[in-house]
Design a protein around this motif. Sequence first.
Motif, PDB file in Angstrom:
ATOM      1  N   ARG A  19       0.817  -1.216   0.000  1.00  0.00           N
ATOM      2  CA  ARG A  19       0.000   0.000   0.000  1.00  0.00           C
ATOM      3  C   ARG A  19       0.847   1.261   0.000  1.00  0.00           C
ATOM      4  NH1 ARG A  19      -3.456  -1.705   5.054  1.00  0.00           N
ATOM      5  NH2 ARG A  19      -1.378  -2.428   5.482  1.00  0.00           N
ATOM      6  N   ALA A  20       2.133   1.126   0.300  1.00  0.00           N
ATOM      7  CA  ALA A  20       3.025   2.283   0.285  1.00  0.00           C
ATOM      8  C   ALA A  20       3.112   2.887  -1.115  1.00  0.00           C
ATOM      9  CB  ALA A  20       4.413   1.902   0.783  1.00  0.00           C
ATOM     10  N   VAL A  21       2.968   2.067  -2.149  1.00  0.00           N
ATOM     11  CA  VAL A  21       3.020   2.580  -3.521  1.00  0.00           C
ATOM     12  C   VAL A  21       1.893   3.590  -3.743  1.00  0.00           C
ATOM     13  CG1 VAL A  21       2.856   1.983  -5.969  1.00  0.00           C
ATOM     14  CG2 VAL A  21       4.158   0.510  -4.410  1.00  0.00           C
ATOM     15  N   ALA A  22       0.686   3.258  -3.334  1.00  0.00           N
ATOM     16  CA  ALA A  22      -0.440   4.192  -3.475  1.00  0.00           C
ATOM     17  C   ALA A  22      -0.244   5.423  -2.585  1.00  0.00           C
ATOM     18  CB  ALA A  22      -1.756   3.488  -3.132  1.00  0.00           C
ATOM     19  N   TRP A  23       0.296   5.227  -1.401  1.00  0.00           N
ATOM     20  CA  TRP A  23       0.582   6.348  -0.491  1.00  0.00           C
ATOM     21  C   TRP A  23       1.581   7.299  -1.135  1.00  0.00           C
ATOM     22  CZ3 TRP A  23       5.060   6.125   3.258  1.00  0.00           C
ATOM     23  CH2 TRP A  23       5.115   7.262   4.058  1.00  0.00           C
ATOM     24  N   TRP A  24       2.674   6.759  -1.678  1.00  0.00           N
ATOM     25  CA  TRP A  24       3.678   7.600  -2.335  1.00  0.00           C
ATOM     26  C   TRP A  24       3.081   8.297  -3.555  1.00  0.00           C
ATOM     27  CZ3 TRP A  24       7.412   2.958  -1.833  1.00  0.00           C
ATOM     28  CH2 TRP A  24       8.072   3.020  -0.606  1.00  0.00           C
ATOM     29  N   ARG A  25       2.262   7.586  -4.321  1.00  0.00           N
ATOM     30  CA  ARG A  25       1.629   8.223  -5.485  1.00  0.00           C
ATOM     31  C   ARG A  25       0.769   9.404  -5.058  1.00  0.00           C
ATOM     32  NH1 ARG A  25       0.913   2.789  -8.526  1.00  0.00           N
ATOM     33  NH2 ARG A  25       2.716   2.982  -9.919  1.00  0.00           N
ATOM     34  N   SER A  26       0.011   9.230  -3.991  1.00  0.00           N
ATOM     35  CA  SER A  26      -0.829  10.317  -3.483  1.00  0.00           C
ATOM     36  C   SER A  26       0.015  11.513  -3.056  1.00  0.00           C
ATOM     37  CB  SER A  26      -1.668   9.841  -2.300  1.00  0.00           C
ATOM     38  OG  SER A  26      -2.533   8.819  -2.706  1.00  0.00           O
ATOM     39  N   ARG A  27       1.144  11.241  -2.417  1.00  0.00           N
ATOM     40  CA  ARG A  27       2.026  12.321  -1.980  1.00  0.00           C
ATOM     41  C   ARG A  27       2.607  13.080  -3.174  1.00  0.00           C
ATOM     42  NH1 ARG A  27       6.179   9.973   2.261  1.00  0.00           N
ATOM     43  NH2 ARG A  27       7.102  11.979   1.774  1.00  0.00           N
ATOM     44  N   VAL A  28       3.052  12.348  -4.214  1.00  0.00           N
ATOM     45  CA  VAL A  28       3.607  13.002  -5.394  1.00  0.00           C
ATOM     46  C   VAL A  28       2.527  13.832  -6.091  1.00  0.00           C
ATOM     47  CG1 VAL A  28       4.658  12.631  -7.674  1.00  0.00           C
ATOM     48  CG2 VAL A  28       5.429  11.286  -5.719  1.00  0.00           C
ATOM     49  N   ARG A 114       1.782   8.559  12.154  1.00  0.00           N
ATOM     50  CA  ARG A 114       0.820   8.301  11.082  1.00  0.00           C
ATOM     51  C   ARG A 114       0.193   9.622  10.672  1.00  0.00           C
ATOM     52  NH1 ARG A 114      -3.606   4.387  12.542  1.00  0.00           N
ATOM     53  NH2 ARG A 114      -3.726   4.181  10.299  1.00  0.00           N
ATOM     54  N   GLY A 115       0.643  10.151   9.541  1.00  0.00           N
ATOM     55  CA  GLY A 115       0.032  11.359   9.015  1.00  0.00           C
ATOM     56  C   GLY A 115      -1.329  11.043   8.417  1.00  0.00           C
ATOM     57  N   PRO A 116      -2.055  12.071   7.990  1.00  0.00           N
ATOM     58  CA  PRO A 116      -3.401  11.857   7.440  1.00  0.00           C
ATOM     59  C   PRO A 116      -3.428  10.890   6.246  1.00  0.00           C
ATOM     60  CG  PRO A 116      -3.020  14.190   7.832  1.00  0.00           C
ATOM     61  CD  PRO A 116      -1.714  13.493   8.077  1.00  0.00           C
ATOM     62  N   LEU A 117      -2.476  11.036   5.325  1.00  0.00           N
ATOM     63  CA  LEU A 117      -2.456  10.110   4.182  1.00  0.00           C
ATOM     64  C   LEU A 117      -2.090   8.704   4.616  1.00  0.00           C
ATOM     65  CD1 LEU A 117      -0.897  12.040   1.150  1.00  0.00           C
ATOM     66  CD2 LEU A 117      -3.168  11.039   1.329  1.00  0.00           C
ATOM     67  N   GLU A 118      -1.136   8.597   5.530  1.00  0.00           N
ATOM     68  CA  GLU A 118      -0.778   7.266   6.041  1.00  0.00           C
ATOM     69  C   GLU A 118      -1.991   6.617   6.711  1.00  0.00           C
ATOM     70  OE1 GLU A 118       3.743   6.850   7.439  1.00  0.00           O
ATOM     71  OE2 GLU A 118       2.771   8.651   8.220  1.00  0.00           O
ATOM     72  N   GLN A 119      -2.737   7.384   7.474  1.00  0.00           N
ATOM     73  CA  GLN A 119      -3.925   6.833   8.123  1.00  0.00           C
ATOM     74  C   GLN A 119      -4.925   6.340   7.088  1.00  0.00           C
ATOM     75  OE1 GLN A 119      -5.587   9.260  11.320  1.00  0.00           O
ATOM     76  NE2 GLN A 119      -3.567  10.189  11.604  1.00  0.00           N
ATOM     77  N   ALA A 120      -5.087   7.099   6.007  1.00  0.00           N
ATOM     78  CA  ALA A 120      -6.024   6.696   4.954  1.00  0.00           C
ATOM     79  C   ALA A 120      -5.623   5.369   4.330  1.00  0.00           C
ATOM     80  CB  ALA A 120      -6.103   7.777   3.885  1.00  0.00           C
ATOM     81  N   PHE A 121      -4.319   5.113   4.250  1.00  0.00           N
ATOM     82  CA  PHE A 121      -3.840   3.858   3.658  1.00  0.00           C
ATOM     83  C   PHE A 121      -3.509   2.797   4.707  1.00  0.00           C
ATOM     84  CE2 PHE A 121      -3.046   6.894   0.239  1.00  0.00           C
ATOM     85  CZ  PHE A 121      -3.590   6.199  -0.836  1.00  0.00           C
TER      86      PHE A 121
END
Length: 166
Positions: A19-28, A114-121
């Motif tokens: 799921r880190a791939v989707a998290w990183w994509r969201s951040r970019v 756990r930031g907001p995006l991390e929490q979402a994933f």
Amino acid sequence: MTGENAVRLRPPRNAVDERAVAWWRSRVLATTAVPVAVLGVLGALIGPARFWLLVAAGSVAVLGLVCTAFLPAWWFRVHRWEVTEDAVYVRTGAFWQEWRIAPMSRIQTVDTSRGPLEQAFRLATVTVTTASSKGALRIGGLDHELAAGLAERLTVITQATPGDAT
């Protein structure tokens, strides 16, 4: 520590959570969206510079989409971590890879965040603070339950490890 128990530089065994791939994509994407929006708004408001501002916005958007498509998958292949009874091993980076080892005797604190995006994933980051001038080791993109268990395990191991006299 000598022989086969010695702490040495080697590739860590564990990958981060998929799921880190989707998290990183969201951040970019989020990082790209801000300058694109600013350039777009400025282009709409400033007539004489409109063409160049919109070209810049389009260029940043294309670059951001290319990075979103390729970098997170690459980061997933590179980022590794492992915890043994002797040390924490971390490998990060894409172009400039960084391999770090923190002997258990040098660990001072272990934190999870756990930031907001991390929490979402449903992900978390474990930060291992050491006595090193290089700074803390960070293991991002872990399942949040695994991260909590890892922090607990590291705390137990470091409490049982005698301090480094050097």
